[in-house]
Design a protein around this motif. Sequence first.
Motif, PDB file in Angstrom:
ATOM      1  N   TRP A 152      -2.009  -1.099  -3.599  1.00 52.68           N
ATOM      2  CA  TRP A 152      -3.046  -0.124  -3.249  1.00 52.68           C
ATOM      3  C   TRP A 152      -2.449   1.283  -3.282  1.00 52.68           C
ATOM      4  N   CYS A 200      -7.754   3.329  -3.364  1.00 58.90           N
ATOM      5  CA  CYS A 200      -8.662   3.340  -2.219  1.00 58.90           C
ATOM      6  C   CYS A 200      -9.762   4.373  -2.434  1.00 58.90           C
ATOM      7  N   LYS A 201     -10.988   3.944  -2.210  1.00 59.77           N
ATOM      8  CA  LYS A 201     -12.133   4.858  -2.309  1.00 59.77           C
ATOM      9  C   LYS A 201     -12.177   5.689  -1.031  1.00 59.77           C
ATOM     10  N   TYR A 202     -11.232   6.603  -0.960  1.00 56.65           N
ATOM     11  CA  TYR A 202     -10.980   7.360   0.263  1.00 56.65           C
ATOM     12  C   TYR A 202     -10.434   8.724  -0.123  1.00 56.65           C
ATOM     13  N   ASP A 224     -11.517  -6.152   1.696  1.00 59.69           N
ATOM     14  CA  ASP A 224     -10.120  -6.564   1.656  1.00 59.69           C
ATOM     15  C   ASP A 224      -9.359  -5.844   2.760  1.00 59.69           C
ATOM     16  N   GLU A 259       0.848  -1.194   0.000  1.00 56.33           N
ATOM     17  CA  GLU A 259       0.000   0.000   0.000  1.00 56.33           C
ATOM     18  C   GLU A 259       0.884   1.246   0.000  1.00 56.33           C
ATOM     19  N   MET A 290      -9.311  -0.556   3.035  1.00 58.14           N
ATOM     20  CA  MET A 290      -9.205   0.637   2.195  1.00 58.14           C
ATOM     21  C   MET A 290      -9.905   1.843   2.812  1.00 58.14           C
ATOM     22  N   CYS A 291     -10.858   1.608   3.700  1.00 50.31           N
ATOM     23  CA  CYS A 291     -11.605   2.703   4.327  1.00 50.31           C
ATOM     24  C   CYS A 291     -10.899   3.253   5.559  1.00 50.31           C
ATOM     25  N   ASN A 293      -7.557  -0.740  -7.555  1.00 48.52           N
ATOM     26  CA  ASN A 293      -6.483  -0.689  -6.560  1.00 48.52           C
ATOM     27  C   ASN A 293      -6.269   0.705  -5.984  1.00 48.52           C
ATOM     28  N   ARG A 351      -5.322  -3.264   7.833  1.00 49.12           N
ATOM     29  CA  ARG A 351      -6.041  -2.040   7.477  1.00 49.12           C
ATOM     30  C   ARG A 351      -6.852  -2.278   6.221  1.00 49.12           C
ATOM     31  N   ARG A 402      -3.441   5.340  -2.106  1.00 46.18           N
ATOM     32  CA  ARG A 402      -4.323   6.182  -1.294  1.00 46.18           C
ATOM     33  C   ARG A 402      -3.854   7.632  -1.424  1.00 46.18           C
ATOM     34  N   THR A 418       0.688   5.393   0.124  1.00 44.22           N
ATOM     35  CA  THR A 418      -0.119   6.582   0.363  1.00 44.22           C
ATOM     36  C   THR A 418       0.610   7.787  -0.203  1.00 44.22           C
TER      37      THR A 418
END
Length: 446
Positions: free
Chosen positions: A235, A261-263, A388, A199, A405-406, A259, A403, A237, A201
């Motif tokens: 992922w 994150c809906k964030y 996930d 992941e 995705m949210c 892939n 963790r 973010r 960020t």
Amino acid sequence: MSNIDVNVLAQSAPRVCFVTLGCAKNEVDTAEMTKRLSAAGYEVCDDASTADVVVVNTCSFIQAATEESLEAIFEVCDLPNFIEGSAKLVVAGCMPARYGDDLASELGEAQAFVPCSKEDDIVEVLAGVLGDEAPQASMSPDAQSPWAGSPASYVKISDGCDRFCSFCAIPYIRGRYHSFPLETVRASVAERVAAGVREVTLIAQDTGRWGEDFDEPSNTATLLATLADEFPQTWFRLMYIEPQGVSDELLDVIASKPNVCKYLDMPLQHASKPVLRAMNRRGDENSHRELVARIRERVPGITLRTTLIAGFPGETDVDFDVLQNFLEEVEFDYVGVFPYSQEEGTRAAEMDGQIDEAIKIERAQSLRDISDAIGEAHVSARIGQEMDVLVLGREEDGQLYGRAMCQAPEVDGVVYLEEGEVGDIVRVRITDTLVYEMEGDVVHGS
């Protein structure tokens, strides 16, 4: 290669320990300095009491952060290796950038100061501090990556800020806004993926402005789509995006890439127009409301985080009521609330209408109460859902956690699991929640 015995060199290499304060951007800076020092022949360790050099990477965003950084520096200076005079102190990051020569004259314990803009010179700085004790040859190019064994990591896509919000010292600490080239960002992501990171960020002071300052302008949506396509098993973010940077194109990338994150994390800071104008920020409760509605329409099910400041100079009861009503109506999933901090050198610090500290704290707590009630309800509504989860590690008591995705790193809680391997992404059914934490069972295929 030379005839140098790498094992002997490693044993005799100066030991460097980093103590990192503040935000994720400082963590990235520390990782980059670690990489440079490892490649130059230094041994980077975790124990400051056994180090030859301790680098304290400081935060100075607000006065409380400065005080915390000073406390960390003095704690280091109380270690036995410093008392006996065998260790050196280097102060890096935001404090040297913000206070410059004034800090050097007040903090005689440090042998060197490295502001944010000079952190790429950390090898030369330590060579100057250590003199003949500095490594005279490079270690193996196979020196361990600072991201090895880390399932998640941050990547900075730009630095600095041009917004000059009246409460904020960041432009004076980090300088003017400048995007990092696509190839630089891509290489940073590739390094981490090669080390096992699952992941990434993407962070900056203002992530939504990426690419605007290039000779051939680009945008954050293009960057995010490019990375998501090139690293499909990773992922991505996006954090710290100002409202003006939330374009429909960006939202469509977030919605369409599995892939990504809906964030979305947007620091709105307030909802009252007079307060926002005093902050040197745009928008009001109506434009904020319309923005949130547009985001939720284009990215169904998206998780939203914001940041708010309570007790800004001149904030009236009416202004605060506007903010509370807005918060209750919009229902963010996560909210960071801070009482206004009167920061030396900022325009807001000199404004009339400074609010009593007790009132600021009371207002901040009221906002937290509202946001926590909403946020906890949103989290508990996830019971029974499947999602996930990236397995991150174990707590001290052995409890496995990960963790979804949210959940953004460090601020939104985690998911507790009973099985899984660190670095794996597993399918989990949420079975219980406690405040912002979740518990779940791994869903096995039939």
